[in-house]
Design an enzyme around this catalytic site. Structure first.
Site: not given
Length: 508
Positions: A72, A145
């Site tokens: 990320h 997500n």
């Protein structure tokens, strides 16, 4: 005469600027005498070490970067608020859901998962959707997500999975040979691979994608009653993705399209909104599912959702580094009324995410404004680099840095105790029973339109055709064949894999 008047106006303007300009200083607050020229020994002599302003500028420049997130890394943040749509205190004592109309400030960080900070936002990847709720019970992080499932179900495989998806340690290039080699022994990834190779793996904008908590969590009410929940952010803007040809076009024009779109729309007053829905199952109902409801590779099929609130993002961060880059999310940041489930992947994330933030930002990361709770903090955690707080709140004596003490009365909140949970069985190290690795990928495939099916085959075969090992390619196609025969047959044709070999592998 005209030139003289113009010169006079310019001179007056410069004089005005010099009168009102703020003086440039070093970090110690001392004024800077010259920011254009170094101190030298004569016109052509060496630069002197006593030029402390120069030395400090170079030192600070060399230390501007902090460790990049291992996953990320590329992210975009925004501030906003969450408004609960009802009173759900019968399900949870957590404050964001306990009073209809209650407003909770939030900070959201969207991100790509595998690729580095400077990578194009058009690359195929799951997208992180992490939300920090600044509640009056402390900070709660819902770290999810844009896809509802994951590649693996046990956190012990997380480092291996990430290593396979990251660039090669030899070439520094992402290589389908590497990650399909890994996934060929992980049939649990079949569902997630199907999701990520649909066009959902290339969203058109952050505003037009949904978000999921992925894992099951527990909601606990004031009576101590437990229910399992899954969270789902539904975009009010609708879900829009890029088709294969659009990905190429957008990447050539603007590979920062996700960030540019989000910030442009927020700055224009077009504030994006998401409705938060939950699926709720009692422990008994969870146990009756014909698959493991605590498996992160599964969605809860045929379980109704209920809306619990709406989130609006309405402000762009003032400074990317101070807010977005230094924001720290971890599933372990929970509040009373919410607990982690027994999900094996979630259990590992509880430790790993908090630990990686300590590595990136240090032990005092909660003193950074973006991570600092709005509720009072009172504990005996102390010292460490860059500490500027006693951490003790409004206590009577700063000399007491321990508990219990007869001098300072710090109490606990019994409602924050862990809920009593019955345990049974033996210590073991085994895979879950009844994994059912393939059936939900088939359900997903059959739910797609013909155009979306064609794009899925195009996207997935494009990477599989880069795999040099014929056995790995055949095994992967057999997994998708086991999910749905049409799915596997079309993929076998697109990858020139012998269908008889596929059916043989699928029957093993």
């Amino acid at each position: 005469m005209h030139m003289s008047k113009s010169f006079l106006l310019i001179s007056m303007g410069l004089a005005s600027i010099s009168v009102h300009a703020q003086t440039l200083t070093r970090d110690n607050g001392a004024p800077v005498g010259d920011n254009q020229n170094s101190i030298t020994a004569g016109e052509n002599g060496s630069v002197l070490l006593q030029d402390v302003h120069l030395i400090q500028k170079l030192q600070r420049f060399a230390r501007e970067r902090i460790p990049e997130r291992v996953v990320h890394a590329r992210g975009t943040g925004a501030h906003g608020e969450f408004v609960v749509s009802g009173d759900f205190s019968d399900l949870t004592l957590s404050s964001p859901f306990a009073q209809s109309g209650k407003v909770t400030p939030v900070f959201v960080r969207f991100s790509t998962v595998i690729h580095s900070k400077g990578s194009p936002e058009t690359l195929r990847d799951p997208r992180g959707f992490a939300t920090k709720f600044y509640t009056d019970q402390g900070n709660w992080d819902l770290v999810g997500n844009n896809l509802p499932v994951f590649f693996i179900r046990d956190s012990i495989k997380f480092p291996d999975m990430v290593h396979s998806l990251k660039p090669s340690p030899v070439t520094n290039l992402q290589d389908p040979n590497r990650f399909f080699d890994f996934f060929s022994s992980q049939p649990s990834a079949t569902n997630m691979l199907t999701w990520v190779y649909t066009n959902l793996g290339t969203p058109a904008s952050y505003r037009t994608m949904d978000g999921f908590g992925v894992h099951a969590y527990k909601w606990i009410n004031r009576k101590g009653e437990v229910n399992y929940v899954k969270f789902h952010w539904k975009s009010q803007q609708g879900v829009k993705s890029l088709r294969p040809a659009e990905v190429t076009k957008v990447q050539g024009e603007d590979f920062n399209h996700l960030t540019n779109d989000l910030y442009t729309q927020i700055n224009a007053g077009n504030f994006p909104k998401w409705d938060l829905y939950v699926k709720v199952l009692s422990p008994k109902a969870l146990s009756k599912l014909d698959y493991n409801g605590l498996d992160a590779t599964k969605v809860w099929l045929d379980v109704p959702e209920k809306k619990v609130g709406t989130m609006t993002l309405n402000r762009v961060p003032d400074n990317f580094f101070l807010e977005t880059e230094q924001s720290a999310f971890a599933p372990s940041n929970i509040i009373p009324g919410i607990e982690p489930s027994e999900d094996r992947l979630l259990q590992g994330r509880l430790f790993a995410y908090a630990d990686t933030q300590l590595y990136r930002l240090g032990a005092n990361l909660f003193q950074l404004p973006v991570n600092s709770p709005k509720s009072p903090v009172a504990n005996h955690n102390q010292d460490g680099p860059s500490n500027n707080s006693t951490g003790l709140g409004n206590v009577d004596s700063l000399d007491v840095n321990y508990e219990p003490s007869r001098l300072v009365n710090l109490t606990v909140d019994k409602q924050a105790r862990a809920v009593e949970t019955p345990l049974s069985g033996h210590v073991q190290q085994q895979a879950i029973r009844n994994p059912r690795d393939f059936f939900q990928a088939g359900v997903l495939y059959r739910s797609l339109s013909e155009q979306d099916k064609a794009d899925l085959i195009h996207n997935l075969s494009g990477d599989l055709n880069k795999v040099n090992d014929a056995e790995v390619k055949a095994i992967m196609v057999s997994y998708f064949y086991r999910a749905d025969k049409e799915y596997g047959t079309r993929l076998a044709k697109a990858t020139d894999v012998n269908l008889k070999q596929v059916t043989k592998l699928a029957s093993m």
